[in-house]
Write an enzyme that holds these catalytic residues in place. Structure first.
Site, PDB file in Angstrom:
ATOM      1  N   LYS A 119      34.077  46.390  54.445  1.00 40.30           N
ATOM      2  CA  LYS A 119      33.037  47.273  53.911  1.00 40.30           C
ATOM      3  C   LYS A 119      31.684  46.958  54.550  1.00 40.30           C
ATOM      4  CE  LYS A 119      30.717  48.635  49.673  1.00 40.30           C
ATOM      5  NZ  LYS A 119      30.579  48.505  48.228  1.00 40.30           N
TER       6      LYS A 119
ATOM      7  N   GLU B 124      35.115  35.712  57.654  1.00 37.10           N
ATOM      8  CA  GLU B 124      36.536  35.592  58.007  1.00 37.10           C
ATOM      9  C   GLU B 124      36.974  36.755  58.899  1.00 37.10           C
ATOM     10  OE1 GLU B 124      35.201  35.384  55.033  1.00 37.10           O
ATOM     11  OE2 GLU B 124      35.954  33.601  53.982  1.00 37.10           O
TER      12      GLU B 124
ATOM     13  N   GLY C 287      34.642  46.958  46.954  1.00 36.72           N
ATOM     14  CA  GLY C 287      35.699  46.449  47.833  1.00 36.72           C
ATOM     15  C   GLY C 287      37.068  46.466  47.167  1.00 36.72           C
ATOM     16  N   ARG C 288      37.145  45.982  45.924  1.00 41.57           N
ATOM     17  CA  ARG C 288      38.461  45.890  45.262  1.00 41.57           C
ATOM     18  C   ARG C 288      38.952  47.227  44.745  1.00 41.57           C
ATOM     19  NH1 ARG C 288      34.497  43.113  43.115  1.00 41.57           N
ATOM     20  NH2 ARG C 288      33.700  43.552  41.028  1.00 41.57           N
TER      21      ARG C 288
ATOM     22  N   GLU D 146      37.675  39.111  39.755  1.00 39.99           N
ATOM     23  CA  GLU D 146      36.395  39.360  40.421  1.00 39.99           C
ATOM     24  C   GLU D 146      35.569  40.370  39.612  1.00 39.99           C
ATOM     25  OE1 GLU D 146      35.736  41.160  44.563  1.00 39.99           O
ATOM     26  OE2 GLU D 146      35.655  39.038  45.042  1.00 39.99           O
TER      27      GLU D 146
ATOM     28  N   HIS E   5      63.095  31.068  37.750  1.00 45.48           N
ATOM     29  CA  HIS E   5      63.635  29.781  38.196  1.00 45.48           C
ATOM     30  C   HIS E   5      62.516  28.817  38.574  1.00 45.48           C
ATOM     31  CE1 HIS E   5      67.803  31.140  38.092  1.00 45.48           C
ATOM     32  NE2 HIS E   5      67.257  32.315  38.333  1.00 45.48           N
TER      33      HIS E   5
ATOM     34  N   LYS F 204      29.745  30.787  50.078  1.00 49.66           N
ATOM     35  CA  LYS F 204      29.572  31.324  51.438  1.00 49.66           C
ATOM     36  C   LYS F 204      28.334  30.706  52.090  1.00 49.66           C
ATOM     37  CE  LYS F 204      31.269  36.029  50.498  1.00 49.66           C
ATOM     38  NZ  LYS F 204      30.935  37.440  50.470  1.00 49.66           N
TER      39      LYS F 204
HETATM   40  O1  F6P Z   1      33.544  37.809  49.008  1.00 49.79           O
HETATM   41  C1  F6P Z   1      34.029  38.787  48.152  1.00 49.79           C
HETATM   42  C2  F6P Z   1      34.057  40.135  48.798  1.00 49.79           C
HETATM   43  O2  F6P Z   1      32.782  40.657  48.891  1.00 49.79           O
HETATM   44  C3  F6P Z   1      34.982  41.079  48.045  1.00 49.79           C
HETATM   45  O3  F6P Z   1      34.370  41.672  46.962  1.00 49.79           O
HETATM   46  C4  F6P Z   1      35.376  42.011  49.124  1.00 49.79           C
HETATM   47  O4  F6P Z   1      36.517  42.752  48.774  1.00 49.79           O
HETATM   48  C5  F6P Z   1      35.618  41.043  50.258  1.00 49.79           C
HETATM   49  O5  F6P Z   1      34.597  40.073  50.106  1.00 49.79           O
HETATM   50  C6  F6P Z   1      35.589  41.626  51.635  1.00 49.79           C
HETATM   51  O6  F6P Z   1      34.384  42.231  51.910  1.00 49.79           O
HETATM   52  P1  F6P Z   1      34.212  43.195  53.158  1.00 49.79           P
HETATM   53  O7  F6P Z   1      35.135  44.362  52.962  1.00 49.79           O
HETATM   54  O8  F6P Z   1      32.774  43.601  53.175  1.00 49.79           O
HETATM   55  O9  F6P Z   1      34.586  42.426  54.394  1.00 49.79           O
END
Ligand code: F6P
Length: 524
Positions: free
Chosen positions: A204, A210, A261-262, A347, A378, A487
């Site tokens: 987003k 990452e 995002g979620r 979240e 199990h 972060k």
């Molecule tokens: O760190 C949490 C978060 O902001 C989530 O809410 C989001 O889904 C995820 O990181 C990824 O964010 P982006 O889509 O901006 O890379």
């Protein structure tokens, strides 16, 4: 401002009811005394049937909870979300994921001026994204699709692509890379060729550490392998189109800041799903979710499945004090569902202040955890049956199977039913080790088949359930400030790993850093 659940008159009544009746409720007696218990506590919603009768509540508790929801003006909060009001108060924006699955031409659910324009943009982007998905499906040269994204830019698409395997285009492989741990990306790259791979960079913000690190390494790998034509082999899904352009990604599908995002798998972030199941399948997925939206918007609270689930969640968390909810999908392809629901619930509602910033006097989101039920039986079901703490359990089963292997599906479903039955019934035994206390709760959610439409409806149900419990707790379910601090600290620590500088660090972090210093420089 609406009252929070603990500020309503029903709160004390519920506490009283819990002390008088809830605390000693025995499910076995409750069924013996009430022949209509199953009928009362079960419900058919679009594509989803839910039996809530094996839960530790009675009609009076439910009636008080419904009154509490009315006192909190839950319907008003719901309508504000659908209308596009700025329900995400700390970020000053709407949470309009429901617009992403709203059919063209349907009357708008409110009169916020930007919504009509937004719906047009939603459909224009959807059409373009689905046309691209169909082009990828028709392109026999592309055999591998790699989604690079994390959190909401991974969990939803990953879960849904796995879940809808029966509807997937044969001959394509889908990979999901989320972890910054290079073992994940390296493992995927090892099996790829640049000319037959499409990389989807999903973020987003297009700034997430990452995802950006993995995208950079994927681009480097592509170049090192002699890959030609980045524009053909990389596509960006983002609300930050300008940033994607800086990365040299010319093919971009956008979305908007009012999509959390979620909650974003219905947007361009759903591209891997659309490639897997095709444009028609993706439209069915949206239609299933929309059907659940309409149920949530129009069904009276007492027959509104997301509302009933949320009320049960509040009863369990705040009156019975249950710490967690175990998710047990009795379908191997719903393997990623617990992880997806973890982000959705924890979240959204894992918060200790209300939307005004006031400390909350009660517990909020439970811990969500789980595994496909058959395997869980199990492993951790021992604790559910005989552990000292009671946990909430949600079983998700699917009536029809698609594999054709004789007997398996009956065995699977028999086990799902038997676990719920055993938890409730228990078994008396003089020997403590063999004694099952019983009276342990479970909800049983049933889909007729695992289709794009039923999955869409089920996920929208979960979104609305989380919204309802968040609203009643007075929480803003659409922000996530709790992810920020770690972060920031990582940015400070990363250069220290190179230099070994521990100045100003606490003793533990300093001690660990000294053991790890220099790690970044070591040759692979
Ligand atoms: O760190 C949490 C978060 O902001 C989530 O809410 C989001 O889904 C995820 O990181 C990824 O964010 P982006 O889509 O901006 O890379």
């Amino acid at each position: 401002m609406h009252p929070r659940c603990d500020e309503t008159p029903q709160w004390a009544l519920l506490q009283g009811h819990y002390q008088a009746r809830g605390r000693v409720l025995d499910l076995r007696c409750a069924f013996a005394e009430d022949a209509a218990r199953f009928a009362h506590f079960s419900q058919q919603a679009p594509h989803v049937f839910a039996d809530l009768s094996k839960n530790l509540w009675d009609r009076q508790a439910e009636a008080l909870l419904l009154d509490m929801a009315r006192a909190c003006r839950l319907e008003h909060s719901r309508d504000a979300m659908f209308a596009g009001q700025a329900v995400n108060s700390t970020e000053g924006r709407a949470a309009l994921h429901t617009l992403l699955r709203r059919p063209r031409g349907l009357a708008l659910p409110g009169d916020e001026p930007f919504v009509a324009q937004a719906l047009q943009e939603v459909h224009a982007t959807l059409d373009a994204m689905l046309a691209f998905a169909e082009a990828v499906r028709a392109d026999a040269q592309i055999t591998d699709i790699v989604n690079i994204g994390i959190g909401g830019s991974d969990l939803g698409p990953h879960m849904a692509v796995r879940a809808l395997q029966a509807h997937q285009l044969p001959g394509r492989r889908f990979h999901f890379v989320s972890n910054i741990d290079g073992h994940e990306l390296a493992g995927v790259l090892a099996g790829l060729r640049p000319e037959s791979t499409l990389f989807i960079v999903a973020s987003k913000t297009f700034t997430t550490l990452e995802t950006m690190a993995n995208a950079r390494s994927a681009l480097d790998w592509f170049a090192a392998q002699g890959g030609q034509d980045v524009a053909r082999h990389f596509v960006a899904l983002t609300a930050n189109v300008a940033k994607a352009a800086e990365w040299g990604m010319s093919r971009t599908f956008g979305f908007w800041d009012w999509v959390g995002g979620r909650y974003s798998l219905w947007s361009a972030i759903g591209l891997p799903i659309a490639i897997a199941i095709g444009a028609a399948g993706f439209r069915d997925f949206l239609a299933g979710a929309h059907a659940m939206d309409e149920h949530f918007r129009s069904a009276p609270l007492a027959h509104n499945l997301p509302v009933r689930l949320a009320l049960l969640d509040i009863w369990y968390r705040n009156f019975l004090g249950l710490p967690s909810r175990c998710i047990a999908p009795y379908h191997a392809w719903l393997q990623r569902l617990p992880a997806y629901l973890q982000q959705l619930e924890m979240e959204s509602n894992g918060k200790r202040v209300d939307s005004q910033g006031r400390a909350l006097p009660m517990a909020t989101a439970p811990v969500i955890w789980g595994e496909p039920g058959s395997n869980g039986q199990h492993a951790f079901f021992q604790l559910l049956h005989q552990g000292p703490d009671v946990q909430a359990l949600e079983i998700i089963a699917v009536r029809d199977s698609t594999h054709g292997l004789a007997g398996h599906h009956q065995m699977l479903l028999a086990n799902a039913l038997a676990q719920a039955q055993a938890l409730m019934q228990g078994r008396a035994s003089g020997c403590g080790h063999r004694h099952f206390p019983g009276n342990r709760p479970s909800s049983f959610v049933l889909l007729d088949a695992l289709t794009p439409a039923s999955l869409g409806a089920y996920l929208a149900l979960q979104e609305h359930r989380v919204f309802c419990s968040g609203s009643l707790w007075g929480i803003n379910s659409f922000d996530q400030w709790g992810v920020e601090l770690g972060k920031q600290l990582a940015q400070d620590l990363q250069p220290r790993l190179r230099t070994g500088d521990v100045a100003g660090l606490d003793g533990s972090t300093a001690g660990l850093l000294q053991r790890l210093a220099g790690v970044g420089g070591r040759a692979p």
